[in-house]
Design a protein around this motif. Structure first.
Motif, PDB file in Angstrom:
ATOM      1  N   ILE A 273       0.858  -1.190   0.000  1.00  0.00           N
ATOM      2  CA  ILE A 273       0.000   0.000   0.000  1.00  0.00           C
ATOM      3  C   ILE A 273       0.890   1.233   0.000  1.00  0.00           C
ATOM      4  CG2 ILE A 273      -1.676   1.328   1.325  1.00  0.00           C
ATOM      5  CD1 ILE A 273      -2.811  -1.358   2.329  1.00  0.00           C
ATOM      6  N   ASN A 274       0.743   2.070  -1.002  1.00  0.00           N
ATOM      7  CA  ASN A 274       1.493   3.319  -1.093  1.00  0.00           C
ATOM      8  C   ASN A 274       0.703   4.388  -0.335  1.00  0.00           C
ATOM      9  OD1 ASN A 274       2.913   5.564  -1.746  1.00  0.00           O
ATOM     10  ND2 ASN A 274       2.661   5.413  -3.973  1.00  0.00           N
ATOM     11  N   GLY A 275       1.054   4.609   0.922  1.00  0.00           N
ATOM     12  CA  GLY A 275       0.313   5.549   1.759  1.00  0.00           C
ATOM     13  C   GLY A 275      -0.058   4.867   3.060  1.00  0.00           C
ATOM     14  N   ASP A 276      -0.913   5.522   3.841  1.00  0.00           N
ATOM     15  CA  ASP A 276      -1.223   4.967   5.154  1.00  0.00           C
ATOM     16  C   ASP A 276      -2.666   4.478   5.289  1.00  0.00           C
ATOM     17  OD1 ASP A 276      -2.523   7.330   5.117  1.00  0.00           O
ATOM     18  OD2 ASP A 276      -1.320   8.263   6.708  1.00  0.00           O
TER      19      ASP A 276
END
Ligand SMILES: CC(C)(COP(=O)(O)OP(=O)(O)OC[C@H]1O[C@@H](n2cnc3c(N)ncnc32)[C@H](O)[C@@H]1OP(=O)(O)O)[C@@H](O)C(=O)NCCC(=O)NCCS
Length: 152
Positions: free
Chosen positions: A145-148
């Motif tokens: 996952i690119n991000g939180d």
């Protein structure tokens, strides 16, 4: 694809973004379907736009009783969110939806496709095997996952 009926009066047609609320209801009531933020109306609209004519719904008496989504990357097809309402199961609806997807992918030159099935989904696994889809034991899946947003 134009709409087509089967012998039981189930109508099959391409999925439209206006079907989103109804297919979400179907997906939510089906075990074995994982829903994420990407399944929001805007996410599905983007998906249908990128993969025009490859996702289908089955409806009976104006109620959506089945769905399948497919896309491809130019080489392989990917099938998602195959679901049939409990009351419409075991009548070949899912088999017909898969055939529509496979044909539509084939018309775009895609002859090999994949589907992710939750390991504990015994029904789903039996279904895909019955259609001749081959379980891969030499591949494991990695995701990032690119991000939180853990629900991306
Ligand atoms: C899996 C699912 C889509 C099957 O839908 P369906 O319309 O009932 O399937 P079909 O009637 O087209 O079945 C085709 C074949 O699959 C096999 N099959 C279907 N359901 C099965 C089950 N519960 N157990 C074993 N085999 C099954 C049978 O061989 C069947 O052929 P037959 O009727 O000639 O014996 C449906 O059970 C469902 O929506 N499950 C919840 C969501 C899900 O798991 N989706 C798959 C995620 S990858």
């Amino acid at each position: 694809m134009n709409a087509t009926d089967d012998a039981r009066g189930v109508n099959y047609r391409c999925m439209q973004i206006s079907d989103h609320a109804a297919v979400m209801r179907l997906w939510r009531e089906c075990e074995g379907i994982s829903l994420r933020d990407a399944d929001s109306a805007s996410g599905i609209e983007k998906y249908l736009g990128r993969n025009s004519g490859l996702s289908f719904i089955a409806e009976q008496e104006a109620h959506i009783v089945g769905s399948i989504m497919a896309g491809h990357d130019g080489k392989r097809g990917y099938i998602q969110h195959l679901a049939v309402a409990v009351q419409a199961r075991n009548r070949g609806v899912a088999g017909r939806l898969v055939a529509l997807c496979v044909d539509a992918l084939g018309a775009q030159g895609i002859v090999k496709s994949h589907v992710h099935v939750l390991a504990n989904n015994a029904t789903g696994r039996a279904f895909w095997s019955s259609l001749g889809w081959v379980q891969r034991s030499e591949i494991v899946m990695y995701s990032f996952i690119n991000g939180d947003n853990e629900n991306a």
